[in-house]
Design a protein around this motif. Sequence first.
Motif, PDB file in Angstrom:
ATOM      1  N   ILE A 170       0.498  -1.499   0.018  1.00 10.95           N
ATOM      2  CA  ILE A 170       0.123   0.194   0.079  1.00 10.95           C
ATOM      3  C   ILE A 170       1.239   0.646   0.224  1.00 10.95           C
ATOM      4  N   CYS A 175      -3.863   2.423  -3.207  1.00 11.13           N
ATOM      5  CA  CYS A 175      -4.088   1.239  -4.000  1.00 11.13           C
ATOM      6  C   CYS A 175      -3.956   0.918  -5.181  1.00 11.13           C
ATOM      7  N   THR A 199      -9.508  -5.931  -4.828  1.00  8.86           N
ATOM      8  CA  THR A 199      -8.137  -5.158  -4.273  1.00  8.86           C
ATOM      9  C   THR A 199      -7.608  -5.809  -2.748  1.00  8.86           C
ATOM     10  N   CYS A 240      -5.498  -3.345   1.568  1.00  8.51           N
ATOM     11  CA  CYS A 240      -6.268  -1.146   1.839  1.00  8.51           C
ATOM     12  C   CYS A 240      -6.895  -0.913   2.219  1.00  8.51           C
ATOM     13  N   SER A 300      -0.213  -2.512  -4.681  1.00  6.16           N
ATOM     14  CA  SER A 300      -1.264  -3.728  -3.877  1.00  6.16           C
ATOM     15  C   SER A 300      -2.956  -3.515  -4.280  1.00  6.16           C
TER      16      SER A 300
END
Length: 405
Positions: free
Chosen positions: A189, A212, A230, A234, A352
């Motif tokens: 991140i 991210c 994702t 995050c 990330s």
Amino acid sequence: MHPPLTRLAVALALVASAVAVPATALASEGGAPVSALYAQAMTRDLGVDATQVEARLAVELKAAKTEEKLSQSLGSSYGGAWFDESASTLVVGITDAKQAARVAAAGATPKLVKHSVARLSASKNALDRAPRPAASDITSWYVDPATNSVVVTARPGADNAVKDFIAASGADRTTVKVEQATASYHTTIDSFPATEWAIYGGSALLLPNGSCSSGFAVWRASDGVFGMTTAGHCGTVNTPATFRIVNGPLTEQGTFRNSMFPGSGDMAFVSHDSYQFEGTGFVLQQVLDYTGRAIPVDGLQEAAVGASICHSGISTGFRCGRITARNVTVNYVEGPVTGLTQTSACGDFGDSGGPYLAGTQAQGTVSGGDRGCSSGGRITFFQPIRPVLQAYGLNLMTRFGPMPG
């Protein structure tokens, strides 16, 4: 203002169609053309001749399909599989020599090994259940089919910590191999402002305290919600997020509907709050290659260990490497995460959650790694896509429509 669906279509139109390499071989294996940047990235990061990218991806896709079939048909004698780049073939471990003919008939190379995958996995699972070692001593552990062992990576001077960790787990010591870790691993991140990109795989996902990358477009039939995958680190459930549009002032708001980290995954689903999938059509899934073009996503065939793979993210753009291990437990400072896949591609803060592709097949989303690309980093980990789809009841959006996990 555009209505939600129109705004999304406008965003999609901002990315030109991909410049593709010839696709006869890849198409024959159910793949699709990849962009010129994809070929260039493989040449830069893997040393693959740009004219051979299509053929290379076709061979690897075929190997992945063969591995999937043999892992089921070989049963208890299956010892794992990996792609041998030098021989351009899939090698399959077997504990029963009588199965060699079956492997060869499938177009793979058989190799007699001592331990089955089931036995190695049992040892790896025992390590997962053991008291957590310090991240400064032991960085990861995973099943390595090429060495027919469970590899534990540890920092120099951690011999006693490794011995205690293995002993406390009750794992079969004959299956364990210890290797020296070259660096500690961290999530990726980014705590700095992100650059404006599109709502595509690999584009920016802005958070209250950082940024991210967006992963893959997904849809959940149970509540009709569309969004992106994702990384779980995050954001937690109900964390607000903002999707950025390509080179423009438009933004779209999102919310973390599901999230997991650390533990049995590093995964999250972020809804696109101004758009509802109504079942009358579908959004084409594409991944930024960071040249103003995009790569289509056609499916989620899992690539073999040893196969080439590339990821997209806001910090490093488009980077390639090879799969070096599956089902890795990474001992992050925040806690261990199980079930990750390890690659030799570099990454950096902000990547990330970004998507990993093998050709046009979705693989997963970036979790973390070692040093950044500019510092010589060569290890990243990703969360495989199938467990995310299954855990949250999601369908992967492909150019052919929604696909269940």
